[in-house]
Design a protein around this motif. Structure first.
Motif, PDB file in Angstrom:
ATOM      1  N   GLY A 420       0.789  -1.158  -0.012  1.00 53.71           N
ATOM      2  CA  GLY A 420       0.033   0.088   0.070  1.00 53.71           C
ATOM      3  C   GLY A 420       0.815   1.146  -0.145  1.00 53.71           C
ATOM      4  O   GLY A 420       1.769   1.233   0.645  1.00 53.71           O
ATOM      5  N   ASP A 421       0.344   2.143  -0.832  1.00 52.00           N
ATOM      6  CA  ASP A 421       1.335   3.401  -0.734  1.00 52.00           C
ATOM      7  C   ASP A 421       1.050   4.065   0.782  1.00 52.00           C
ATOM      8  O   ASP A 421       0.321   3.673   1.441  1.00 52.00           O
ATOM      9  N   VAL A 422       2.063   5.006   0.789  1.00 51.91           N
ATOM     10  CA  VAL A 422       2.388   5.918   2.122  1.00 51.91           C
ATOM     11  C   VAL A 422       0.869   6.408   2.273  1.00 51.91           C
ATOM     12  O   VAL A 422       0.148   6.905   1.665  1.00 51.91           O
ATOM     13  N   ALA A 548       5.147  -0.408   2.592  1.00 53.52           N
ATOM     14  CA  ALA A 548       4.751   0.626   2.082  1.00 53.52           C
ATOM     15  C   ALA A 548       5.828   1.334   1.110  1.00 53.52           C
ATOM     16  O   ALA A 548       5.519   2.581   0.529  1.00 53.52           O
ATOM     17  N   THR A 549       6.718   0.568   0.711  1.00 51.36           N
ATOM     18  CA  THR A 549       7.351   0.852  -0.321  1.00 51.36           C
ATOM     19  C   THR A 549       6.889   0.046  -1.609  1.00 51.36           C
ATOM     20  O   THR A 549       6.908  -1.040  -1.841  1.00 51.36           O
ATOM     21  N   VAL A 668      14.815  18.590  12.063  1.00 47.25           N
ATOM     22  CA  VAL A 668      16.124  18.159  11.493  1.00 47.25           C
ATOM     23  C   VAL A 668      16.254  16.650  11.439  1.00 47.25           C
ATOM     24  O   VAL A 668      16.540  16.328  12.592  1.00 47.25           O
ATOM     25  N   SER A 669      16.303  15.847  10.497  1.00 47.64           N
ATOM     26  CA  SER A 669      16.492  14.437  10.816  1.00 47.64           C
ATOM     27  C   SER A 669      17.235  13.753   9.732  1.00 47.64           C
ATOM     28  O   SER A 669      17.283  14.420   8.427  1.00 47.64           O
ATOM     29  N   THR A 670      17.660  12.590   9.887  1.00 47.68           N
ATOM     30  CA  THR A 670      18.043  11.592   8.735  1.00 47.68           C
ATOM     31  C   THR A 670      16.876  10.766   8.161  1.00 47.68           C
ATOM     32  O   THR A 670      15.715  11.124   8.791  1.00 47.68           O
ATOM     33  N   THR A 671      16.829   9.764   7.573  1.00 53.28           N
ATOM     34  CA  THR A 671      15.697   9.133   7.068  1.00 53.28           C
ATOM     35  C   THR A 671      15.087   8.255   8.128  1.00 53.28           C
ATOM     36  O   THR A 671      14.425   7.487   7.852  1.00 53.28           O
ATOM     37  N   VAL A 672      15.524   8.492   9.526  1.00 58.58           N
ATOM     38  CA  VAL A 672      15.011   7.650  10.593  1.00 58.58           C
ATOM     39  C   VAL A 672      13.385   8.095  10.350  1.00 58.58           C
ATOM     40  O   VAL A 672      12.283   7.358  10.964  1.00 58.58           O
ATOM     41  N   VAL A 673      13.023   9.288   9.816  1.00 56.28           N
ATOM     42  CA  VAL A 673      11.587   9.446   9.806  1.00 56.28           C
ATOM     43  C   VAL A 673      10.904   9.016   8.644  1.00 56.28           C
ATOM     44  O   VAL A 673       9.630   9.090   8.314  1.00 56.28           O
ATOM     45  N   GLU A 674      11.609   8.350   7.785  1.00 53.30           N
ATOM     46  CA  GLU A 674      11.016   7.689   6.554  1.00 53.30           C
ATOM     47  C   GLU A 674       9.841   6.892   6.825  1.00 53.30           C
ATOM     48  O   GLU A 674       8.904   7.071   5.925  1.00 53.30           O
ATOM     49  N   LEU A 698      12.758   8.872  -1.570  1.00 56.84           N
ATOM     50  CA  LEU A 698      12.095  10.015  -1.359  1.00 56.84           C
ATOM     51  C   LEU A 698      10.533  10.317  -1.493  1.00 56.84           C
ATOM     52  O   LEU A 698       9.882  10.947  -0.858  1.00 56.84           O
ATOM     53  N   HIS A 699       9.758   9.016  -2.162  1.00 56.65           N
ATOM     54  CA  HIS A 699       8.215   9.115  -2.130  1.00 56.65           C
ATOM     55  C   HIS A 699       7.741   8.750  -0.684  1.00 56.65           C
ATOM     56  O   HIS A 699       6.990   9.449  -0.387  1.00 56.65           O
ATOM     57  N   GLN A 700       8.414   7.731   0.166  1.00 56.34           N
ATOM     58  CA  GLN A 700       8.306   7.638   1.184  1.00 56.34           C
ATOM     59  C   GLN A 700       8.506   8.818   2.242  1.00 56.34           C
ATOM     60  O   GLN A 700       7.355   9.122   2.969  1.00 56.34           O
ATOM     61  N   LEU A 701       9.599   9.489   1.968  1.00 56.69           N
ATOM     62  CA  LEU A 701       9.773  10.707   2.827  1.00 56.69           C
ATOM     63  C   LEU A 701       8.661  11.720   2.605  1.00 56.69           C
ATOM     64  O   LEU A 701       7.988  12.540   3.510  1.00 56.69           O
TER      65      LEU A 701
END
Length: 818
Positions: A420-422, A548-549, A668-674, A698-701
């Motif tokens: 499923g998409d984000v 979600a990917t 401010v974050s790294t990809t932990v918020v993905e 990028l789509h996930q973010l």
């Protein structure tokens, strides 16, 4: 025009008597038609002169009449040729001798004793024509036995089979011409006396070309040696030339091509490369292209003895050539058609083996008897849970939940993947599945790849499950020892009904009383072995995996062919579309201005970076550096939070909670918020160095914003000057369809990076491409289903069974090594 020629021919046949037709004489008919001809056609004045001459035809002597008729016929013939387009000259013909084959492998061992028959596992050093020294070089490429070398496929081909005329040569393409030597001239370079140049001037019926050959070394510069070279190419000799066409001041030209002087224009070419498709292999130090081709020629004759794992009837129906022929043609192709057919067969075989393995694993998984998990009627936990939700399920969510519950109710183990998409609502569906298992008296496990995502899931569950009187706990690497002991005790005696966690769930002390359902979120972050280890903690638990990917179909069939796939292809109502903009690094101030405007409206913003701290090797901005800059220089009046993977679990949770509560306005974050961070008030996502991320990532973010009612923005900052980087990012600007983006990501970057990791679960494909060979994959899956449907144990396909066993052994060895 043909009518006039017929009339002229008839007049000549009758002796130039000015024949009388039905209405008029021959001379009047010619004069009238010549005057009425289209003036736009070439040479109108000559036609008018001929027309005037035919008007006085009756007064001419027979000899002058004959001359006039001949002139008119010549004019009409020339006119016809000028109006017809010239047919291009066909390619030259070139006779090729049979490809020289290597001598058969020696049948004698040491001391003249007979050696055992050579087989695919024979060491390369024992093969005649290879020897220990070359075998040592081949070992540097990971090639140890005959099978390894035969399956070391060319990475490209030089198309010397492209036969053209001189006027048909294209700069940048390889080609072969057959031409005549006009003159040959050898001389020393005026700039370098140690460089000799041999220059041939060639011609064919379509044009002329200059061919240069270079010889470095003092001995080549002597006049005697140069004269001997000139004598090899006498004027009038026919030569075949193969090479790369390059641009020169004189037009297209060959530089240092392969040249052979033919005994006659019809004589066959003896050279092993001219006029043929030449394979190009990856090489290593000390191993040249010619030596590798010789080694390959030494083992290819052995392929005939290997047989074909597929029956002849199946090959005929599927239009597949024999495997031995395919292996020989992939290394030594006779024609482009045979090369395509051989590649198709070998790609098909790779996919077939992969699909047979996946479908066999799926049959083993689903054939095990499992306890049916059904909620009691009426007032079930699922019904009560859905009543608690502030929104109804979408039609897609309801459909997938129904599919899962129907699987759980069977006496077979469920193995299902939910895509499923984000933001499509997979977590709610997973909770419904887990409550179905708990309602049936079993326990559930939910495993996530990161602590942030596991804690996010636990917080959602903690808001709903206590109202349903369902016990739930969180287990991660950061769980205190005392709490861990309590939790494991409750889990083992059955008091704890649902356990959420990370890889910590895989540890040996974690024991369930009655595990009924395992849910794995972002499952591509886990290998098959990890997934199976969690499943082994129950008798026969059901398996539900989620991602979600968005995974392209070809990749899903290759990685998850052992799973049924459900797709949540509908977003909940009320989700606002996200506006995506691509900015240069120098336009960063525009992004900061947008953040300030959105924060003034009560919204929040993410700023995502690829690195935690500065790197000496990479010239990239880091999260720590940007956090300092934003908090001290850009937004001193705002609270700026920091989140990255090296922080302790409590610090991460504190940063996320502060952002969610509005205590910090910028994170401010790294990809932990993905994955896992869900803040409806967040409406801006700024991604620094966007070219460093995959499109799917990028789509996930981007999916972290747009979760509330406010209009949302995703700003991609691109510091790269590469055209391909911009092309990739433009796909994200143009599309919000996760599956379209994933397909493009697969095509541009390959399967390993699409999933964010080069994990061991990826298929081992030497020739096949998941982005280009989707149709062959579908064909292979259909054939694999057909074979296993008729012969589940592969008793009638012993070679296929042996290949599958060898593949499993290799993968098992690789896992042990890792």
């Amino acid at each position: 025009m043909s009518t006039l020629q017929q009339a002229l021919q008839l007049e000549a046949d009758r002796g130039f008597t000015d024949l009388m037709g039905r209405r008029e004489r021959f001379s009047g008919f010619l004069a009238r038609n010549l005057r009425e001809a289209d003036p736009a056609m070439p040479e109108p004045q000559q036609r008018q002169e001929l027309a005037a001459a035919f008007e006085g035809y009756g007064e001419l002597s027979p000899g002058r009449r004959q001359t006039l008729v001949r002139r008119c016929r010549e004019h009409l013939h020339a006119l016809r040729r000028s109006l017809q387009p010239a047919t291009p000259m066909g390619p030259p013909r070139l006779r090729l001798t049979a490809t020289p084959s290597a001598p058969p492998a020696s049948t004698e061992g040491r001391g003249g004793a007979p050696a055992p028959a050579w087989n695919p596992e024979s060491p390369l050093g024992e093969i005649r024509g290879i020897g220990p020294r070359t075998a040592a070089r081949l070992a540097q490429l990971g090639l140890f036995v005959v099978r390894d070398l035969v399956h070391y496929y060319p990475r490209d081909y030089l198309d010397y089979a492209n036969l053209v005329r001189i006027t048909g040569l294209e700069v940048g393409r390889t080609a072969t011409i057959v031409a005549t030597v006009r003159r040959c001239h050898g001389f020393s370079s005026p700039r370098n006396p140690n460089l000799a140049i041999l220059e041939l001037h060639l011609s064919d019926p379509t044009g002329r070309i200059r061919v240069s050959r270079f010889f470095a070394g003092r001995r080549f510069a002597s006049p005697g040696w140069l004269k001997s070279q000139e004598r090899q190419y006498p004027p009038g000799a026919t030569v075949a030339v193969s090479g790369l066409v390059k641009e020169s001041p004189y037009g297209p030209a060959f530089q240092d091509p392969l040249i052979e002087v033919l005994e006659s224009p019809q004589a066959p070419v003896r050279h092993s490369a001219i006029g043929r498709l030449m394979p190009v292999y990856g090489l290593t130090e000390g191993l040249g292209a010619d030596r590798l081709r010789q080694a390959m020629a030494a083992v290819l004759p052995l392929v005939e003895q290997w047989g074909d794992p597929l029956p002849a009837d199946l090959r005929r129906v599927e239009q597949l050539i024999d495997r031995p022929q395919a292996l020989q043609q992939i290394h030594n192709p006779s024609t482009q058609e045979l090369l395509r057919a051989s590649r198709h067969r070998l790609v098909f075989d790779e996919f077939l083996l992969l699909q047979v393995g996946l479908l066999t694993r799926r049959r083993e998984l689903t054939s095990r008897p499992a306890q049916p998990l059904q909620s009691p009627g009426g007032d079930s936990l699922v019904t009560r849970f859905l009543a608690l939700l502030p929104f109804p399920l979408t039609a897609a969510q309801q459909r997938v939940l129904d599919e899962i519950r129907a699987d759980l109710a069977r006496e077979q183990t469920m193995a299902r993947l939910v895509q499923g998409d984000v933001g499509s609502g997979k977590t709610v569906v997973a909770i419904g599945a887990l409550l179905t298992a708990i309602d049936a008296g079993c326990q559930g496990a939910l495993m996530a790849p990161t602590e942030v995502l596991a804690e996010q899931h636990f917080r959602k569950l903690a808001a709903w499950l206590p109202q349903l009187h369902v016990s739930c706990a969180l287990l991660t690497g950061s769980t205190p020892a005392r709490r861990r002991r309590e939790l494991l005790t409750d889990l083992a005696n059955g008091q704890l009904q649902l356990l959420v966690g990370t890889h910590a769930l895989l540890e040996d002390p974690v024991a369930f009383a009655r595990l009924g359902l395992v849910v794995v979120d972002e499952q591509h972050r886990f290998g098959v072995a990890q997934r199976n280890r969690l499943l082994a903690k129950g008798l026969q638990p059901h398996l539900l995996t989620m991602t979600a990917t968005p995974i392209p179909r070809t990749l899903a069939l290759s990685l998850h062919g052992d799973l049924e796939v459900s797709q949540i292809d509908e977003l909940p109502p009320g989700r606002t579309p996200i506006r995506t903009t691509l900015l240069r690094g120098s336009e960063r101030d525009r992004a900061y201005s947008l953040i300030r405007d959105e924060v003034a409206r009560g919204q929040r913003a993410y700023v995502v970076l690829p690195l935690v701290e500065e790197s000496e090797k990479l010239d990239l901005r880091s999260a720590v550096e940007v956090h300092r800059q934003l908090s001290q220089e850009i937004f001193p009046d705002l609270m700026v939070g920091l989140l990255h993977g090296r922080m302790a679990s409590q610090e991460k949770q504190k940063a996320i909670q502060a952002f969610a509560a509005g205590q910090s306005q910028v994170l401010v974050s790294t990809t932990v918020v993905e994955v896992g961070v869900d803040v409806p008030e967040a409406s801006v996502m700024v991604i620094e160095h966007a070219e460093r991320f995959g499109l799917a990532q990028l789509h996930q973010l981007r999916g972290r914003v747009g979760r509330g009612a406010a209009a949302s923005h995703c700003l991609l900052l691109n510091d790269s000057r590469q055209a391909q980087a911009k092309q990739r990012l433009d796909v994200l600007v143009r599309s919000t369809d996760g599956f379209e983006i994933a397909e493009m990501d697969l095509r541009l970057r390959g399967p390993g990076q699409v999933l964010g990791t080069r994990q061991s679960g990826l298929p081992d494909l030497a020739l096949a491409s998941l982005s280009d060979d989707g149709a062959v994959l579908e064909q292979a899956r259909r054939v694999a289903q057909q074979i296993l449907g008729q012969d589940p144990e592969l008793a009638h396909h012993p070679q296929l069974a042996a290949l599958l066993a060898r593949q499993r052994a290799r993968l098992t060895a690789a896992v042990r090594l890792n």
